[in-house]
Design a protein around this motif. Structure first.
Motif, PDB file in Angstrom:
ATOM      1  N   TYR A  65       0.843  -1.200   0.000  1.00 15.74           N
ATOM      2  CA  TYR A  65       0.000   0.000   0.000  1.00 15.74           C
ATOM      3  C   TYR A  65       0.878   1.249   0.000  1.00 15.74           C
ATOM      4  CZ  TYR A  65      -2.792   3.743   2.040  1.00 15.74           C
ATOM      5  OH  TYR A  65      -3.384   4.948   2.280  1.00 15.74           O
ATOM      6  N   ALA A  66       0.611   2.165  -0.928  1.00 15.57           N
ATOM      7  CA  ALA A  66       1.405   3.396  -1.029  1.00 15.57           C
ATOM      8  C   ALA A  66       0.953   4.372   0.053  1.00 15.57           C
ATOM      9  CB  ALA A  66       1.246   4.021  -2.415  1.00 15.57           C
ATOM     10  N   LEU A  67       1.750   4.456   1.096  1.00 16.32           N
ATOM     11  CA  LEU A  67       1.392   5.271   2.264  1.00 16.32           C
ATOM     12  C   LEU A  67       1.173   6.737   1.933  1.00 16.32           C
ATOM     13  CD1 LEU A  67       3.827   3.749   4.864  1.00 16.32           C
ATOM     14  CD2 LEU A  67       1.345   3.837   5.122  1.00 16.32           C
ATOM     15  N   ALA A  88       6.798   3.163   1.002  1.00 19.69           N
ATOM     16  CA  ALA A  88       7.096   4.430   1.674  1.00 19.69           C
ATOM     17  C   ALA A  88       7.864   5.335   0.723  1.00 19.69           C
ATOM     18  CB  ALA A  88       7.912   4.180   2.934  1.00 19.69           C
ATOM     19  N   ASN A  89       7.519   6.614   0.707  1.00 16.68           N
ATOM     20  CA  ASN A  89       8.149   7.564  -0.210  1.00 16.68           C
ATOM     21  C   ASN A  89       9.129   8.519   0.453  1.00 16.68           C
ATOM     22  OD1 ASN A  89       7.380   8.479  -3.313  1.00 16.68           O
ATOM     23  ND2 ASN A  89       6.182   6.783  -2.509  1.00 16.68           N
ATOM     24  N   SER A  90       9.396   8.304   1.728  1.00 16.38           N
ATOM     25  CA  SER A  90      10.343   9.172   2.430  1.00 16.38           C
ATOM     26  C   SER A  90      10.783   8.434   3.690  1.00 16.38           C
ATOM     27  CB  SER A  90       9.677  10.491   2.832  1.00 16.38           C
ATOM     28  OG  SER A  90       8.688  10.229   3.811  1.00 16.38           O
ATOM     29  N   LEU A 156      15.948  -1.195  -9.484  1.00 19.84           N
ATOM     30  CA  LEU A 156      16.169   0.063 -10.196  1.00 19.84           C
ATOM     31  C   LEU A 156      14.847   0.490 -10.824  1.00 19.84           C
ATOM     32  CD1 LEU A 156      18.358   2.138 -11.105  1.00 19.84           C
ATOM     33  CD2 LEU A 156      18.638   0.743 -13.176  1.00 19.84           C
ATOM     34  N   ARG A 157      14.497   1.760 -10.639  1.00 23.73           N
ATOM     35  CA  ARG A 157      13.271   2.264 -11.274  1.00 23.73           C
ATOM     36  C   ARG A 157      13.577   2.676 -12.701  1.00 23.73           C
ATOM     37  NH1 ARG A 157       9.181   6.814  -8.929  1.00 23.73           N
ATOM     38  NH2 ARG A 157       7.773   6.954 -10.710  1.00 23.73           N
ATOM     39  N   VAL A 158      12.854   2.072 -13.639  1.00 25.85           N
ATOM     40  CA  VAL A 158      13.062   2.415 -15.043  1.00 25.85           C
ATOM     41  C   VAL A 158      11.892   3.256 -15.527  1.00 25.85           C
ATOM     42  CG1 VAL A 158      14.522   0.427 -15.566  1.00 25.85           C
ATOM     43  CG2 VAL A 158      12.045   0.243 -15.874  1.00 25.85           C
ATOM     44  N   ILE A 206       8.885  -0.063 -11.883  1.00 31.38           N
ATOM     45  CA  ILE A 206       8.295   0.866 -12.848  1.00 31.38           C
ATOM     46  C   ILE A 206       7.082   1.502 -12.161  1.00 31.38           C
ATOM     47  CG2 ILE A 206       6.465  -0.434 -14.057  1.00 31.38           C
ATOM     48  CD1 ILE A 206       8.038  -0.075 -16.625  1.00 31.38           C
ATOM     49  N   HIS A 207       6.812   2.763 -12.431  1.00 34.60           N
ATOM     50  CA  HIS A 207       5.574   3.402 -11.921  1.00 34.60           C
ATOM     51  C   HIS A 207       5.297   4.556 -12.863  1.00 34.60           C
ATOM     52  CE1 HIS A 207       2.571   5.186  -9.257  1.00 34.60           C
ATOM     53  NE2 HIS A 207       3.204   6.329  -9.374  1.00 34.60           N
ATOM     54  N   ILE A 208       4.273   4.411 -13.706  1.00 32.67           N
ATOM     55  CA  ILE A 208       4.124   5.369 -14.814  1.00 32.67           C
ATOM     56  C   ILE A 208       3.192   6.533 -14.491  1.00 32.67           C
ATOM     57  CG2 ILE A 208       4.747   3.716 -16.619  1.00 32.67           C
ATOM     58  CD1 ILE A 208       1.677   3.577 -17.291  1.00 32.67           C
ATOM     59  N   GLY A 209       2.575   6.515 -13.315  1.00 33.47           N
ATOM     60  CA  GLY A 209       1.724   7.656 -12.977  1.00 33.47           C
ATOM     61  C   GLY A 209       0.568   7.249 -12.111  1.00 33.47           C
ATOM     62  N   SER A 210      -0.335   8.192 -11.894  1.00 29.37           N
ATOM     63  CA  SER A 210      -1.440   7.992 -10.968  1.00 29.37           C
ATOM     64  C   SER A 210      -2.757   8.301 -11.667  1.00 29.37           C
ATOM     65  CB  SER A 210      -1.229   8.911  -9.769  1.00 29.37           C
ATOM     66  OG  SER A 210      -1.989   8.493  -8.671  1.00 29.37           O
ATOM     67  N   GLN A 211      -3.856   7.819 -11.075  1.00 26.98           N
ATOM     68  CA  GLN A 211      -5.198   8.049 -11.640  1.00 26.98           C
ATOM     69  C   GLN A 211      -5.230   7.606 -13.110  1.00 26.98           C
ATOM     70  OE1 GLN A 211      -7.955   8.257 -10.401  1.00 26.98           O
ATOM     71  NE2 GLN A 211      -9.304   9.028 -11.942  1.00 26.98           N
ATOM     72  N   LEU A 244       5.463  -3.343 -10.314  1.00 27.90           N
ATOM     73  CA  LEU A 244       4.664  -2.638 -11.326  1.00 27.90           C
ATOM     74  C   LEU A 244       4.180  -1.272 -10.845  1.00 27.90           C
ATOM     75  CD1 LEU A 244       3.606  -3.163 -14.181  1.00 27.90           C
ATOM     76  CD2 LEU A 244       1.740  -4.512 -13.193  1.00 27.90           C
ATOM     77  N   GLY A 245       4.541  -0.888  -9.613  1.00 23.25           N
ATOM     78  CA  GLY A 245       4.120   0.409  -9.096  1.00 23.25           C
ATOM     79  C   GLY A 245       2.630   0.454  -8.797  1.00 23.25           C
ATOM     80  N   GLY A 246       2.099   1.672  -8.707  1.00 24.12           N
ATOM     81  CA  GLY A 246       0.671   1.838  -8.432  1.00 24.12           C
ATOM     82  C   GLY A 246      -0.008   2.476  -9.629  1.00 24.12           C
ATOM     83  N   LEU A 280       2.951  -4.864  -6.170  1.00 23.97           N
ATOM     84  CA  LEU A 280       2.028  -3.805  -6.595  1.00 23.97           C
ATOM     85  C   LEU A 280       2.048  -2.713  -5.528  1.00 23.97           C
ATOM     86  CD1 LEU A 280      -0.907  -6.208  -7.491  1.00 23.97           C
ATOM     87  CD2 LEU A 280       0.602  -5.092  -9.143  1.00 23.97           C
ATOM     88  N   GLU A 281       1.944  -1.469  -5.947  1.00 23.63           N
ATOM     89  CA  GLU A 281       2.006  -0.339  -4.999  1.00 23.63           C
ATOM     90  C   GLU A 281       0.783   0.563  -5.129  1.00 23.63           C
ATOM     91  OE1 GLU A 281       5.556   1.600  -6.337  1.00 23.63           O
ATOM     92  OE2 GLU A 281       6.897   0.202  -5.336  1.00 23.63           O
ATOM     93  N   PRO A 282      -0.425   0.030  -4.983  1.00 23.79           N
ATOM     94  CA  PRO A 282      -1.604   0.884  -5.118  1.00 23.79           C
ATOM     95  C   PRO A 282      -1.794   1.789  -3.902  1.00 23.79           C
ATOM     96  CG  PRO A 282      -2.263  -1.323  -4.461  1.00 23.79           C
ATOM     97  CD  PRO A 282      -0.764  -1.359  -4.642  1.00 23.79           C
ATOM     98  N   GLY A 283      -2.208   3.000  -4.143  1.00 27.70           N
ATOM     99  CA  GLY A 283      -2.532   3.925  -3.061  1.00 27.70           C
ATOM    100  C   GLY A 283      -3.976   4.374  -3.227  1.00 27.70           C
ATOM    101  N   ARG A 284      -4.178   5.236  -4.211  1.00 28.48           N
ATOM    102  CA  ARG A 284      -5.491   5.838  -4.463  1.00 28.48           C
ATOM    103  C   ARG A 284      -6.613   4.795  -4.572  1.00 28.48           C
ATOM    104  NH1 ARG A 284      -6.014  10.676  -7.104  1.00 28.48           N
ATOM    105  NH2 ARG A 284      -3.910  10.398  -7.923  1.00 28.48           N
TER     106      ARG A 284
HETATM  107  C1  LIG Z   1       2.555   7.618  -5.693  1.00 23.67           C
HETATM  108  C2  LIG Z   1       3.170   6.312  -5.939  1.00 23.67           C
HETATM  109  C3  LIG Z   1       2.402   5.147  -5.853  1.00 23.67           C
HETATM  110  C4  LIG Z   1       0.921   5.158  -5.584  1.00 23.67           C
HETATM  111  O1  LIG Z   1       0.229   5.711  -6.656  1.00 23.67           O
HETATM  112  P1  LIG Z   1      -1.379   5.609  -6.708  1.00 23.67           P
HETATM  113  O2  LIG Z   1      -1.718   6.333  -7.947  1.00 23.67           O
HETATM  114  O3  LIG Z   1      -1.891   6.270  -5.493  1.00 23.67           O
HETATM  115  O4  LIG Z   1      -1.733   4.168  -6.776  1.00 23.67           O
HETATM  116  C5  LIG Z   1       3.030   3.939  -6.049  1.00 23.67           C
HETATM  117  N1  LIG Z   1       4.359   3.874  -6.312  1.00 23.67           N
HETATM  118  C6  LIG Z   1       5.130   4.978  -6.406  1.00 23.67           C
HETATM  119  C7  LIG Z   1       6.570   4.850  -6.691  1.00 23.67           C
HETATM  120  C8  LIG Z   1       4.574   6.229  -6.214  1.00 23.67           C
HETATM  121  O5  LIG Z   1       5.314   7.319  -6.322  1.00 23.67           O
END
Ligand SMILES: *Cc1c(COP(=O)(O)O)cnc(C)c1O
Length: 421
Positions: A65-67, A88-90, A156-158, A206-211, A244-246, A280-284
Motif C-alpha cells: 500500500y502506497a502510504l 514508503a516515499n520518504s 532500479l526504477r526504469v 516501474i511506476h508510470i503515474g497515478s489516476q 509494477l508500481g501503483g 504492486l504499490e496501489p494507493g489511491r
Molecule cells: C505515488 C506512488 C504510488 C501510488 O500511486 P497511486 O496512484 O496512489 O496508486 C506507487 N508507487 C510509487 C513509486 C509512487 O510514487
C-alpha cells in the motif's frame, strides 16, 4: 467492459435524514467533532484492498500500500491488518510504517531524491527493498550498506516513456519526467552493479503515474518491465520480483473506469511471460473512495451576472487536489434542501484564486451553516494539507462497523507554535 464503477462499494449514501457513511449519520459525527473534518469508511478501505488482492489471486503478488495516499496511523494499521505491506516515499513514511506495525522487511522505499540520512536509516533498519532512482543512487546505497556491514536489497526504477494518459502533473513515466532511469540505460546499469558488495539486485521497478483509468498504458508498462526482467535474467541478474508500481484510478466523476479485475486481466498475461512474483504499490485505488471532507458553509454571495458562490470553512489547505491539478470531486449537501437546484461555485476561504472546489455545480439552495461533503477524498487529501493562513489541520474520523472514532484530533495553535521561539 464488464465491470462498472456502480458495482464498487460507495460508503457515502443519502438517507432521508441526510448523508450517512456506512449507516452512521454524518451530521451526528460533525456535531461532536466540528468542521472541517475528514471522515473515512473502514469498509470501503477493506473492499478497495480486497478488490486488488482478489484480482491478482491467480498470480504470485504482494500488495505494498502506497502510504503517501493516506498514512494516518489508524489507516496504515488497518491496511497492515488486512495483510498489506507498505510502500514508503520518504524516511518519514518508513518510520510511520514501522510504528504502524509493518515489519521493515515488508517495506519498499521509493522516492526520487533520497538523502544520505534516509538511505542510512533504511539500510540500517533492513528495509525490504530500496527502489533506486539512478545509477548514482545505487552507488550511494552500496556505500552506505558496506559502511554498515549490510547488504541492501535494491530494484532500479526504469522510465519506459509511456504516456499514462492521466493528468500531466501525475504522469511519471514519460522521458520528460524526473523519475527513474531511461529504459535503454537499465541493462548497462545492472551489469555495472552486478556483484557490487553491499547490493543485492533483487528487482526491477516501474511506476508510470497515478489516476490511470485505461488498461493499455498499464499493459504496456508491464510488457516493458517483463521484457527487461527477462533480458536481465539472461544476463545473470538473480531477480526475485518485478514491481509494477501503483496508479490504478477511480471514478471521480462516476464514469466507467478500469476496474481492479480489468487491470489484473491486462497485466497478468505479461507477467506470466517471466513468472517472477509481482509487487504492486496501489494507493489511491484502495483509499480514495473511503473518504469525505465535510465542511460548513460560512458565506454565500451572488454577483449581478447571476454567479453564486458558497464559501466553505475548508479550502485548499485541507484539500489541495482541485487547486493543484484542477481535479474533480463530487460535492453533495449533507442534508438536502427541497429548494430547486441552481448552479453554485463551491469555494474555499483562502486568498488564492485557485482555491475553488467546483464551479457551476448543481445544488439545491445553499445557506450559511449548511454542511457540504466533498467525496472521494480518502487519498491525497489530509496528507497534502498545510498550515497556510495559520489554519489548523483538520481532524480525521474512522467509521467502522456502525461506530466511529477520532483517529487524528484537530490541531491546535499551541501544537503549531510549539516549534517556534
Ligand atoms: C505515488 C506512488 C504510488 C501510488 O500511486 P497511486 O496512484 O496512489 O496508486 C506507487 N508507487 C510509487 C513509486 C509512487 O510514487
Amino acid at each position: 467492459m464488464i465491470t462498472c464503477e456502480t458495482l464498487v462499494y460507495q460508503p457515502f449514501q443519502q438517507a432521508e435524514s441526510g448523508l450517512h457513511c456506512d449507516g452512521v449519520s454524518v451530521q451526528s459525527i460533525v456535531e461532536k467533532v466540528g468542521t472541517p473534518v475528514y471522515l473515512y469508511s473502514a469498509r470501503a478501505i477493506r473492499e478497495g484492498y480486497s478488490a486488488i488482492d482478489d484480482a491478482f489471486a491467480a498470480y504470485p503478488h504482494a500488495i505494498h500500500y502506497a502510504l503517501k495516499a493516506n498514512s494516518t496511523l489508524a489507516i496504515a494499521r488497518l491496511l497492515k491488518a488486512l495483510g498489506s505491506r507498505a510502500d514508503a516515499n520518504s524516511g518519514g513514511e518508513v518510520a510511520v510504517a514501522m510504528r504502524a506495525g509493518f515489519a521493515t522487511g515488508e517495506i519498499v522505499f521509493t522516492g526520487v531524491g533520497k538523502t544520505r540520512e534516509e538511505l542510512e536509516f533504511a539500510v540500517a533498519q533492513g528495509v525490504g527493498t530500496i527502489n533506486a532512482e539512478s545509477a548514482g543512487e545505487l552507488d550511494r546505497i552500496g556505500e552506505v550498506a558496506r559502511a554498515l556491514g549490510r547488504e541492501a536489497r535494491v530494484a532500479l526504477r526504469v522510465n519506459p516513456d509511456i504516456d499514462a494518459r492521466s493528468h500531466p502533473n501525475i504522469s511519471t513515466g514519460l522521458k520528460t519526467n524526473k523519475f527513474g532511469v531511461a529504459l535503454q540505460d537499465a541493462r548497462a546499469i545492472y551489469a555495472a552493479h552486478l556483484g557490487t558488495k553491499g547490493l543485492r539486485l533483487a528487482g526491477v521497478h516501474i511506476h508510470i503515474g497515478s489516476q490511470i483509468t485505461t488498461a493499455e498504458p498499464l499493459r504496456r508498462a508491464a510488457d516493458a518491465l517483463v521484457s527487461l526482467a527477462l533480458e536481465l535474467r539472461d544476463a545473470g541478474v538473480p531477480l526475485e520480483h518485478v514491481d509494477l508500481g501503483g496508479g490504478l484510478g477511480i471514478a471521480y466523476e462516476g464514469q466507467q473506469v478500469l476496474s481492479a479485475a480489468e487491470y489484473a486481466a491486462a497485466v497478468i498475461p505479461e507477467l506470466q511471460r517471466a513468472g517472477i512474483p509481482v509487487v504492486l504499490e496501489p494507493g489511491r485505488a484502495i483509499v480514495a473512495r473511503s473518504g469525505a471532507l465535510v465542511s460548513r458553509v460560512v458565506d454565500t454571495k451572488r454577483y449581478p451576472d447571476g454567479r453564486q458562490f458558497a464559501v466553505l470553512d475548508a479550502g485548499m489547505t485541507e484539500l489541495m487536489r482541485p487547486a493543484l491539478y484542477g481535479s474533480f470531486h463530487r460535492i453533495v449537501p449533507v442534508v438536502t434542501r427541497s429548494s430547486p437546484e441552481a448552479a453554485w461555485d463551491i469555494v474555499g476561504p483562502i486568498c488564492e484564486s485557485s482555491d475553488v472546489f467546483g464551479r457551476d455545480r448543481a445544488m439545491p439552495g445553499v445557506e450559511v451553516d449548511d454542511l457540504i461533503a466533498i467525496l472521494d477524498t480518502g487519498a491525497y487529501g489530509a496528507v497534502m494539507a498545510s498550515n497556510y493562513n495559520r489554519r489548523m489541520l483538520a481532524p480525521e474520523v474512522l467509521i467502522d462497523g456502525g461506530a466511529w472514532r477520532v483517529i487524528r484530533r484537530r490541531q491546535t495553535l499551541d501544537d503549531v507554535l510549539a516549534l517556534e521561539s
